[in-house]
Design a protein around this motif. Structure first.
Motif, PDB file in Angstrom:
ATOM      1  N   ARG A 152      24.639  -8.225   5.882  1.00 56.65           N
ATOM      2  CA  ARG A 152      24.290  -7.074   5.068  1.00 56.65           C
ATOM      3  C   ARG A 152      24.042  -7.495   3.627  1.00 56.65           C
ATOM      4  NH1 ARG A 152      22.173  -4.082   8.311  1.00 56.65           N
ATOM      5  NH2 ARG A 152      21.581  -3.179   6.336  1.00 56.65           N
ATOM      6  N   ILE A 153      22.806  -7.614   3.263  1.00 57.54           N
ATOM      7  CA  ILE A 153      22.464  -7.994   1.894  1.00 57.54           C
ATOM      8  C   ILE A 153      22.858  -6.907   0.898  1.00 57.54           C
ATOM      9  CG2 ILE A 153      20.128  -7.068   2.083  1.00 57.54           C
ATOM     10  CD1 ILE A 153      19.205  -9.254   0.210  1.00 57.54           C
ATOM     11  N   ASP A 154      22.969  -5.656   1.388  1.00 54.32           N
ATOM     12  CA  ASP A 154      23.277  -4.560   0.467  1.00 54.32           C
ATOM     13  C   ASP A 154      24.773  -4.421   0.190  1.00 54.32           C
ATOM     14  OD1 ASP A 154      24.206  -3.456   2.851  1.00 54.32           O
ATOM     15  OD2 ASP A 154      22.449  -2.169   3.110  1.00 54.32           O
ATOM     16  N   GLY A 155      25.598  -5.256   0.844  1.00 57.81           N
ATOM     17  CA  GLY A 155      27.027  -5.233   0.567  1.00 57.81           C
ATOM     18  C   GLY A 155      27.779  -4.085   1.208  1.00 57.81           C
ATOM     19  N   LEU A 156      27.113  -3.301   2.062  1.00 52.06           N
ATOM     20  CA  LEU A 156      27.755  -2.153   2.702  1.00 52.06           C
ATOM     21  C   LEU A 156      28.057  -2.472   4.161  1.00 52.06           C
ATOM     22  CD1 LEU A 156      25.499   0.697   1.263  1.00 52.06           C
ATOM     23  CD2 LEU A 156      27.831   0.140   0.556  1.00 52.06           C
ATOM     24  N   PRO A 157      29.188  -1.994   4.684  1.00 51.60           N
ATOM     25  CA  PRO A 157      29.546  -2.286   6.075  1.00 51.60           C
ATOM     26  C   PRO A 157      28.729  -1.449   7.054  1.00 51.60           C
ATOM     27  CG  PRO A 157      31.182  -0.830   5.092  1.00 51.60           C
ATOM     28  CD  PRO A 157      30.236  -1.204   3.988  1.00 51.60           C
ATOM     29  N   GLY A 158      28.675  -1.913   8.293  1.00 57.87           N
ATOM     30  CA  GLY A 158      28.028  -1.143   9.351  1.00 57.87           C
ATOM     31  C   GLY A 158      26.561  -1.481   9.505  1.00 57.87           C
ATOM     32  N   GLU A 159      26.088  -1.402  10.742  1.00 57.76           N
ATOM     33  CA  GLU A 159      24.683  -1.699  11.038  1.00 57.76           C
ATOM     34  C   GLU A 159      23.901  -0.402  11.137  1.00 57.76           C
ATOM     35  OE1 GLU A 159      21.984  -3.832  14.524  1.00 57.76           O
ATOM     36  OE2 GLU A 159      24.070  -4.440  14.229  1.00 57.76           O
ATOM     37  N   GLU A 160      22.987  -0.200  10.199  1.00 61.41           N
ATOM     38  CA  GLU A 160      22.214   1.032  10.182  1.00 61.41           C
ATOM     39  C   GLU A 160      21.148   1.010  11.269  1.00 61.41           C
ATOM     40  OE1 GLU A 160      20.484   1.130   6.291  1.00 61.41           O
ATOM     41  OE2 GLU A 160      18.871  -0.231   6.824  1.00 61.41           O
ATOM     42  N   GLY A 161      20.454   2.143  11.426  1.00 59.85           N
ATOM     43  CA  GLY A 161      19.393   2.238  12.416  1.00 59.85           C
ATOM     44  C   GLY A 161      18.086   1.663  11.901  1.00 59.85           C
ATOM     45  N   GLN A 206      16.273   7.651   9.699  1.00 59.53           N
ATOM     46  CA  GLN A 206      16.405   6.501  10.586  1.00 59.53           C
ATOM     47  C   GLN A 206      16.552   6.946  12.039  1.00 59.53           C
ATOM     48  OE1 GLN A 206      19.451   3.756   9.273  1.00 59.53           O
ATOM     49  NE2 GLN A 206      18.891   3.967   7.110  1.00 59.53           N
ATOM     50  N   THR A 207      16.351   5.978  12.937  1.00 64.25           N
ATOM     51  CA  THR A 207      16.576   6.189  14.366  1.00 64.25           C
ATOM     52  C   THR A 207      17.617   5.181  14.834  1.00 64.25           C
ATOM     53  OG1 THR A 207      14.329   6.995  14.739  1.00 64.25           O
ATOM     54  CG2 THR A 207      15.520   6.163  16.658  1.00 64.25           C
ATOM     55  N   GLY A 208      18.650   5.669  15.514  1.00 65.47           N
ATOM     56  CA  GLY A 208      19.756   4.823  15.944  1.00 65.47           C
ATOM     57  C   GLY A 208      19.468   4.077  17.235  1.00 65.47           C
ATOM     58  N   PRO A 209      20.417   3.254  17.677  1.00 70.66           N
ATOM     59  CA  PRO A 209      20.207   2.399  18.858  1.00 70.66           C
ATOM     60  C   PRO A 209      20.030   3.166  20.160  1.00 70.66           C
ATOM     61  CG  PRO A 209      22.478   2.230  18.043  1.00 70.66           C
ATOM     62  CD  PRO A 209      21.707   2.976  17.015  1.00 70.66           C
ATOM     63  N   GLN A 210      20.514   4.410  20.227  1.00 73.03           N
ATOM     64  CA  GLN A 210      20.301   5.237  21.415  1.00 73.03           C
ATOM     65  C   GLN A 210      19.167   6.250  21.217  1.00 73.03           C
ATOM     66  OE1 GLN A 210      23.938   4.733  20.643  1.00 73.03           O
ATOM     67  NE2 GLN A 210      23.515   2.998  21.984  1.00 73.03           N
ATOM     68  N   GLY A 211      18.371   6.040  20.175  1.00 70.23           N
ATOM     69  CA  GLY A 211      17.266   6.955  19.897  1.00 70.23           C
ATOM     70  C   GLY A 211      17.681   8.182  19.121  1.00 70.23           C
TER      71      GLY A 211
END
Length: 613
Positions: free
Chosen positions: A522-531, A578-583
């Motif tokens: 994460r280059i933005d320094g924030l946790p979690g994987e966005e869509g 955004q669109t997540g991993p399950q659509g």
């Protein structure tokens, strides 16, 4: 009441504010009286404390269907029962005189189309993001909710009961052909809820609103293959305009998460110069000159007042043109599905984002070409800003993605500084306006040479996110779209090929959907994987479309990708950020950036395909 998926919502509005209506008939987000006012219904961000206004069929096994009346922003939610059909019509009257008593109202009519049905209504406001107590008064014509300086009146002929939690409720039966109307509005008459309109008056209000939207949409000049999608995007963008000033907001919601349970939750109820300038382009492309002119009027009448000759321009504004947008956290709300924090305001207002001048100058150039000639006094302000760019384009910035943890020499920002100077030069030449052309040309060319030498990564065989980085960035897809370089330039084609790889192979594309930069690290320094970022998916379509001039297989690829991305819209044709991993939809909803990118991609892909079937 549990949380609805973000994609389960539709919106209604009146170019002052909007309401989000779920497929279950519940209004779970409504700020009154304007987009950036405190919420009255906020169950979207706290289903227990946020407040809602639900009208639905009270039966087991109900199936739902939701759609817009064709070519309008009138929303219909259909409840399909075992022994009947019920329809809920929701809209905010539009196109009325500003002094019309119906102007700032939400109109809701529930009617039984077939059989019989028991209807349940619950209206429970939570003023000021649930921070302010209110008084509930039940009256002959409905109920009033009083909180400080704001009083909302709910008008109906249905008997209401106090639910003991600050709201009112009702149960009643409708048989085939029967209907009931509920009007929620700011204005009360002589301290009482106004008499609800008659059936005839309600029908007239509905017809007038439908007529307004039909007349507005008739100005659209796009008649291509994806007309329905373009029309819906245009109608959504129109709802995100603030008619009194001409401002265009990024989205009507705050803090819908980019990662469920994560901290990527931001307030988008403001006007980003970047987003709005792109929106002008989209409106002009399909014939809506008035909206483009209104936004440019907002720049002149409101935003330009904050311009300083020797300082960066603000990146965002309130709909009234202010720049005081302090970021706060609503600690008492749990956030959508527990996604804390809930933020109001946006600290990015204080960032330096060097790219915004390119988007703004592109809008100014298009306005001069398609709307009206640039006045001299406006040109002087433009010229001053371009002189500032000549002296400051070398500075690092927070970039288009508003990095909160770093400043870099982002390639996208450098490209957009090139665009600013390029459009300034073109505008000066087109109108024979006074300018230091030699200086602007020299600095424009310096930017180009620097991007080519420092923005290009020989190891990756691609342009990368910032100077010295090895990470790709989907914002670089803009390069051929703004004519920084030819879409068939070998460097651009190699960058396209790199982006098209799967993230596991270092690319950004999963099933035709595009991440804005690598999910890890994460280059933005924030946790979690966005869509995946919907706007970038449409930018990829457009970059491939333009490369298709010389490579027909890329045009075929663009069309296939476009159709695939269209399949990720919700049931109404609306997109979140955004669109997540399950659509699933993630982020604020609906998002202007996504819909304007759809319009641009559809326009250019259709033009390139020409008469092909």
């Amino acid at each position: 009441m549990s949380y609805q998926p973000i994609e389960n919502y539709g919106i209604i509005g009146n170019m002052r504010t909007v309401a989000l209506v779920g497929m279950n008939g519940s209004i779970d987000w409504y700020c009154c009286p304007h987009f950036d006012s405190p919420s009255v219904f906020g169950a979207l961000l706290d289903d227990k404390k946020g407040g809602h206004f639900q009208i639905s069929a009270d039966a087991d096994g109900v199936r739902h269907k939701q759609f817009y009346w064709p070519s309008t922003n009138v929303l219909v939610t259909r409840f399909l029962l075992k022994d009947g059909i019920v329809e809920l019509e929701d809209f905010m009257p539009a196109g009325l005189p500003s002094d019309s008593p119906a102007y700032h109202h939400i109109y809701r009519r529930i009617r039984c189309v077939r059989g019989a049905a028991r209807i349940w209504v619950e209206c429970r406001p939570a003023f000021d993001y649930g921070r302010q107590n209110h008084e509930t008064l039940i009256e002959a014509n409905g109920a009033r909710f009083k909180a400080g300086n704001l009083t909302l009146a709910l008008s109906t002929t249905v008997p209401l009961s106090d639910d003991g939690q600050g709201g009112v409720s009702a149960h009643f039966v409708l048989t085939e052909g029967q209907s009931q109307t509920f009007i929620l509005g700011e204005k009360s008459v002589a301290g009482r809820a106004p008499t609800p309109p008659s059936e005839k008056e309600g029908e007239e209000l509905l017809r007038d609103t439908v007529k307004f939207w039909h007349q507005w949409l008739s100005a659209c000049t796009y008649h291509g293959r994806w007309r329905e999608h373009v029309h819906r995007s245009a109608l959504a963008l129109k709802l995100l305009t603030f008619e009194p000033t001409g401002a265009i907001i990024a989205a009507p919601t705050t803090s819908l998460p980019e990662v469920i349970g994560g901290v990527r939750n931001w307030d988008y109820r403001y006007t980003w110069m970047r987003d709005a300038a792109f929106t002008v382009y989209a409106f002009l492309r399909i014939g809506f000159r008035d909206e483009a002119a209104a936004f440019l009027g907002w720049i002149e009448d409101y935003a330009s007042k904050h311009a300083s000759r020797n300082a960066p321009s603000p990146v965002m504004f309130t709909i009234e043109g202010g720049t005081e947008i302090p970021e706060q956290t609503l600690e008492h709300w749990e956030g959508y599905q527990g996604s804390r924090p809930v933020r109001i305001g946006n600290a990015a207002v204080s960032q330096f984002q060097g790219d915004i001048y390119g988007e703004l100058m592109d809008a100014m150039y298009l306005s001069n070409k398609y709307v009206s000639p640039t006045p001299y006094d406006i040109w002087v302000k433009i010229r001053n800003r371009l002189e500032w760019i000549c002296e400051n384009w070398q500075l690092p910035d927070a970039g288009i993605w508003e990095m909160r943890n770093r400043q870099e020499h982002f390639v996208y920002s450098k490209v957009m500084n090139w665009v600013a100077l390029d459009r300034g030069i073109r505008l000066a030449d087109k109108r024979a306006l006074p300018a230091d052309r030699a200086k602007w040309i020299r600095e424009r060319d310096r930017i180009c040479e620097e991007v080519m030498s420092q923005g290009w990564n020989e190891k990756r065989k691609s342009f990368t996110q910032f100077y010295g980085s090895e990470d790709l960035d989907a914002s670089l897809l803009i390069m051929p779209l703004v004519f920084f370089m030819a879409p068939t330039d070998p460097r651009m084609l190699k960058t396209l090929d790199a982006i098209l790889e799967n993230p596991r192979q270092g690319g950004l594309v999963s099933d035709g959907l595009v991440h804005r930069y690598p999910p890890h690290p994460r280059i933005d320094g924030l946790p979690g994987e966005e869509g995946t970022f919907n706007m970038c998916s449409f930018w990829l379509v457009e970059a491939l479309t333009r490369a298709g001039q010389a490579y027909p297989e890329k045009l075929d690829q663009a069309r296939l990708l476009f159709e695939r991305v269209l399949g990720y819209a919700n049931h109404l044709g609306l997109y979140a950020e955004q669109t997540g991993p399950q659509g699933e939809a993630l982020g604020n909803f609906p998002q202007a950036f996504t819909h304007l990118a759809l319009i641009s991609a559809a326009f250019n892909l259709d033009r390139m395909l020409g008469s092909q079937v």
